[in-house]
Enzyme design. Structure first.
Site, PDB file in Angstrom:
ATOM      1  N   LYS A 158       6.892   9.302   9.105  1.00  0.00           N
ATOM      2  CA  LYS A 158       6.420  10.293   8.401  1.00  0.00           C
ATOM      3  C   LYS A 158       4.978   9.740   7.733  1.00  0.00           C
ATOM      4  O   LYS A 158       4.656   8.590   8.219  1.00  0.00           O
ATOM      5  CB  LYS A 158       7.250  10.312   7.334  1.00  0.00           C
ATOM      6  CG  LYS A 158       7.395   9.045   6.442  1.00  0.00           C
ATOM      7  CD  LYS A 158       8.542   8.948   5.399  1.00  0.00           C
ATOM      8  CE  LYS A 158       8.736   7.613   4.715  1.00  0.00           C
ATOM      9  NZ  LYS A 158       8.607   7.663   3.209  1.00  0.00           N
ATOM     10  N   ARG A 188      17.998  10.401  -6.099  1.00  0.00           N
ATOM     11  CA  ARG A 188      16.899  11.277  -5.713  1.00  0.00           C
ATOM     12  C   ARG A 188      17.276  12.417  -5.038  1.00  0.00           C
ATOM     13  O   ARG A 188      18.186  13.099  -5.873  1.00  0.00           O
ATOM     14  CB  ARG A 188      15.801  10.409  -4.965  1.00  0.00           C
ATOM     15  CG  ARG A 188      14.410  10.857  -4.887  1.00  0.00           C
ATOM     16  CD  ARG A 188      13.600   9.794  -4.200  1.00  0.00           C
ATOM     17  NE  ARG A 188      13.621   9.726  -2.770  1.00  0.00           N
ATOM     18  CZ  ARG A 188      13.126   8.954  -2.046  1.00  0.00           C
ATOM     19  NH1 ARG A 188      11.959   8.322  -2.575  1.00  0.00           N
ATOM     20  NH2 ARG A 188      13.397   8.835  -0.698  1.00  0.00           N
ATOM     21  N   HIS A 199      19.744   6.737   1.579  1.00  0.00           N
ATOM     22  CA  HIS A 199      18.756   5.897   1.413  1.00  0.00           C
ATOM     23  C   HIS A 199      18.845   4.780   0.190  1.00  0.00           C
ATOM     24  O   HIS A 199      19.485   5.346  -0.788  1.00  0.00           O
ATOM     25  CB  HIS A 199      17.393   7.112   0.902  1.00  0.00           C
ATOM     26  CG  HIS A 199      16.085   6.299   1.117  1.00  0.00           C
ATOM     27  ND1 HIS A 199      15.819   5.486   2.127  1.00  0.00           N
ATOM     28  CD2 HIS A 199      14.719   6.092   0.654  1.00  0.00           C
ATOM     29  CE1 HIS A 199      14.548   5.011   2.350  1.00  0.00           C
ATOM     30  NE2 HIS A 199      14.036   5.451   1.267  1.00  0.00           N
ATOM     31  N   ARG A 229      16.845   2.851  10.255  1.00  0.00           N
ATOM     32  CA  ARG A 229      15.987   3.874  10.061  1.00  0.00           C
ATOM     33  C   ARG A 229      14.758   3.355   9.189  1.00  0.00           C
ATOM     34  O   ARG A 229      14.298   3.656   8.163  1.00  0.00           O
ATOM     35  CB  ARG A 229      16.425   4.924   9.254  1.00  0.00           C
ATOM     36  CG  ARG A 229      16.019   6.278   9.192  1.00  0.00           C
ATOM     37  CD  ARG A 229      16.674   7.510   8.607  1.00  0.00           C
ATOM     38  NE  ARG A 229      16.751   7.069   7.002  1.00  0.00           N
ATOM     39  CZ  ARG A 229      17.697   6.746   6.135  1.00  0.00           C
ATOM     40  NH1 ARG A 229      18.773   6.624   6.598  1.00  0.00           N
ATOM     41  NH2 ARG A 229      17.638   6.448   4.974  1.00  0.00           N
ATOM     42  N   TYR A 287     -22.639  -0.016 -11.103  1.00  0.00           N
ATOM     43  CA  TYR A 287     -22.794   0.760 -12.209  1.00  0.00           C
ATOM     44  C   TYR A 287     -22.219  -0.145 -13.397  1.00  0.00           C
ATOM     45  O   TYR A 287     -21.403  -0.889 -13.331  1.00  0.00           O
ATOM     46  CB  TYR A 287     -21.835   2.049 -12.342  1.00  0.00           C
ATOM     47  CG  TYR A 287     -22.078   3.173 -11.020  1.00  0.00           C
ATOM     48  CD1 TYR A 287     -23.177   3.702 -11.247  1.00  0.00           C
ATOM     49  CD2 TYR A 287     -21.207   3.310 -10.160  1.00  0.00           C
ATOM     50  CE1 TYR A 287     -23.781   4.516 -10.387  1.00  0.00           C
ATOM     51  CE2 TYR A 287     -21.702   4.455  -9.135  1.00  0.00           C
ATOM     52  CZ  TYR A 287     -22.906   5.097  -9.224  1.00  0.00           C
ATOM     53  OH  TYR A 287     -23.092   5.856  -8.278  1.00  0.00           O
ATOM     54  N   CYS A 320     -17.587   1.919  -6.324  1.00  0.00           N
ATOM     55  CA  CYS A 320     -18.431   2.961  -6.328  1.00  0.00           C
ATOM     56  C   CYS A 320     -17.490   4.073  -5.480  1.00  0.00           C
ATOM     57  O   CYS A 320     -16.535   4.025  -4.728  1.00  0.00           O
ATOM     58  CB  CYS A 320     -19.626   3.246  -5.989  1.00  0.00           C
ATOM     59  SG  CYS A 320     -20.793   1.809  -6.942  1.00  0.00           S
ATOM     60  N   MET A 321     -18.203   5.460  -5.606  1.00  0.00           N
ATOM     61  CA  MET A 321     -17.394   6.613  -4.357  1.00  0.00           C
ATOM     62  C   MET A 321     -17.458   6.149  -3.151  1.00  0.00           C
ATOM     63  O   MET A 321     -16.633   6.160  -2.398  1.00  0.00           O
ATOM     64  CB  MET A 321     -18.043   7.820  -4.890  1.00  0.00           C
ATOM     65  CG  MET A 321     -17.261   8.945  -4.179  1.00  0.00           C
ATOM     66  SD  MET A 321     -18.025  10.473  -4.482  1.00  0.00           S
ATOM     67  CE  MET A 321     -17.843  10.774  -6.348  1.00  0.00           C
ATOM     68  N   ASP A 322     -18.635   5.288  -2.886  1.00  0.00           N
ATOM     69  CA  ASP A 322     -18.763   5.383  -1.440  1.00  0.00           C
ATOM     70  C   ASP A 322     -19.130   3.749  -0.997  1.00  0.00           C
ATOM     71  O   ASP A 322     -19.406   3.629   0.255  1.00  0.00           O
ATOM     72  CB  ASP A 322     -20.408   6.076  -0.924  1.00  0.00           C
ATOM     73  CG  ASP A 322     -20.305   7.469  -1.501  1.00  0.00           C
ATOM     74  OD1 ASP A 322     -19.428   8.217  -1.462  1.00  0.00           O
ATOM     75  OD2 ASP A 322     -21.365   7.768  -2.394  1.00  0.00           O
TER      76      ASP A 322
HETATM   77  C1  LIG Z   1      14.656   8.846   3.827  1.00  0.00           C
HETATM   78  C2  LIG Z   1      13.937   7.666   4.254  1.00  0.00           C
HETATM   79  N1  LIG Z   1      14.677   6.898   5.181  1.00  0.00           N
HETATM   80  C3  LIG Z   1      13.560   5.815   5.784  1.00  0.00           C
HETATM   81  C4  LIG Z   1      12.379   5.457   5.075  1.00  0.00           C
HETATM   82  C5  LIG Z   1      11.909   4.162   5.578  1.00  0.00           C
HETATM   83  O1  LIG Z   1      11.748   3.461   4.573  1.00  0.00           O
HETATM   84  P1  LIG Z   1      11.048   1.811   5.047  1.00  0.00           P
HETATM   85  O2  LIG Z   1       9.489   2.042   5.116  1.00  0.00           O
HETATM   86  O3  LIG Z   1      11.138   0.910   3.825  1.00  0.00           O
HETATM   87  O4  LIG Z   1      11.740   1.418   5.961  1.00  0.00           O
HETATM   88  C6  LIG Z   1      12.044   6.231   4.109  1.00  0.00           C
HETATM   89  C7  LIG Z   1      10.755   5.988   3.382  1.00  0.00           C
HETATM   90  O5  LIG Z   1      10.589   5.818   2.399  1.00  0.00           O
HETATM   91  C8  LIG Z   1      12.779   7.461   3.676  1.00  0.00           C
HETATM   92  O6  LIG Z   1      12.377   8.207   2.589  1.00  0.00           O
END
Ligand SMILES: Cc1ncc(COP(=O)(O)O)c(C=O)c1O
Length: 361
Positions: free
Chosen positions: A34, A126, A154, A210, A252, A299-301
């Protein structure tokens, strides 16, 4: 020459997935890619992960899942952040599995020809179906057209090995599996373990783990070393190299003054590129194998680097974090955050480059 780059070492990614596979075998690995593979580039990284044994892919949004399919990823993909109001036809058509985190989601998928994984809340509080609704959701999906392949949940505190929360959640997850089977669901593939649990809780592996963070080579529990290879290096090229007199200020508001006559250089990275302004005074960049402090306002850049008596040539590489510089974890500690956030920081003018893997020239 690109002035600001993230260099992504695909061999490091390959090493990490192989290490994880070995650790949890014969369980499967769902590689979490993700957020553009934690800012490493989803499709490129997923290809390397698939070539080195990833069994499935996990993403947050529907768009992320479709991007992987369009990028040629043929392995099973699970997407878990969506709204029951969204049009999921395209995702279903691509054979992408949907995470079901509520009763409303269960109703939205029930009559579709798709695979789903039910997300049960075991204590993170959550998303996820609360225990009070498990039976109702299990029975609804048992009698539905959609196929339930498993349950997932999770963990809240797996990065704190001393926390009792993980054991509590593990027991609650077992209870969910038992009830689902009692309700007549087959659920062959269940998964609970994120990165810290994948490395440190072999009892929580179930049929699949996972992990996300450890694919990218960062340790999820401070102080432990599992032989992971960090994949990301964020580096800029020195644009300007100058002298400054003792007592003169830089950047700055002149919040820093030179302690002696000496030299400084400028690196073109700023808060528009994801380096937070609060990093001021906590960052050390590496140039030519030596660490130098960032001084004055971010700074920004641009940032200013104090070289003391040393000089560096314009064009020299300045490592902000990664190979040869501060680690992502070290920088995270220095600025009061976590390595997850540090690897997600580079953006703006940063150009991503790949080394190793199938892309090596
Ligand atoms: C539902 C779910 N599974 C697995 C993960 C992977 O977590 P991690 O990067 O701690 O392995 C995440 C990440 O936040 C997640 O939201």
């Amino acid at each position: 020459m690109d002035l600001l780059t993230t260099r992504i070492d695909l061999d490091a990614i390959a090493h990490n997935i192989r290490l994880i596979k070995q650790k949890v075998a014969p369980a499967q690995v769902m590689a979490v890619v993700k957020a553009d593979a934690y800012n490493h580039g989803a499709v490129e990284v997923a290809r390397v992960l698939a070539d080195n044994g990833a069994d499935q892919f996990g993403v947050a949004t529907l768009a992320e899942a479709l991007e992987l399919r369009q990028g040629g990823i043929t392995q099973p993909i699970l997407t878990w952040i969506w709204s029951p109001e969204q049009d999921i036809a395209a995702v279903v058509k691509q054979g992408i599995s949907l995470g079901v985190p509520s009763m409303e989601h269960a109703r939205a998928v029930a009559e579709l020809d798709c695979e789903v994984t039910i997300k049960v809340d075991t204590g993170l509080n959550r998303s996820g179906v609360p225990e009070s609704q498990w039976r109702e959701v299990f029975e609804l999906l048992r009698d539905a057209r959609a196929t339930v392949t498993g349950l997932f949940s999770h963990l809240a505190s797996a990065d704190e090995p001393e926390s009792p929360m993980t054991d509590l959640q593990a027991k609650t997850f077992e209870r969910a599996i038992e009830l689902a089977r009692e309700c007549g669901l087959e659920i062959p593939v269940n998964h609970l373990a994120n990165s810290p649990a994948t490395l440190n809780r072999p009892d929580l592996v179930h049929q699949m783990v996972r992990p996300g963070l450890i694919l990218y080579g960062c340790e999820p529990i401070p102080g432990l070393d599992h032989g992971l290879a960090p994949a990301m290096t964020w580096a800029g090229r020195v644009t300007v190299s100058k002298t400054i007199k003792q007592g003169e200020g830089t950047s700055y508001n002149h919040t820093w003054h030179a302690p002696q006559d000496g030299n400084y250089c400028v690196v073109p990275v700023g808060y528009a590129d994801g380096l937070p302004r609060i990093a001021q005074g906590h960052l050390e960049v590496s140039i030519g194998g030596k660490r130098y402090p960032q001084v004055g306002r971010v700074c920004m850049d641009q940032i200013v680097i104090w070289l003391g008596d040393d000089t560096v040539a314009p064009g020299s590489e300045a490592i902000i974090f990664g190979d040869g510089g501060m680690s992502a974890t070290e920088l995270a500690d220095a600025i009061g955050t976590i390595n997850y956030e540090v690897i997600c920081m580079p953006k703006g003018r940063t150009v991503r480059q790949y080394v190793g893997g199938r892309n090596e020239a």
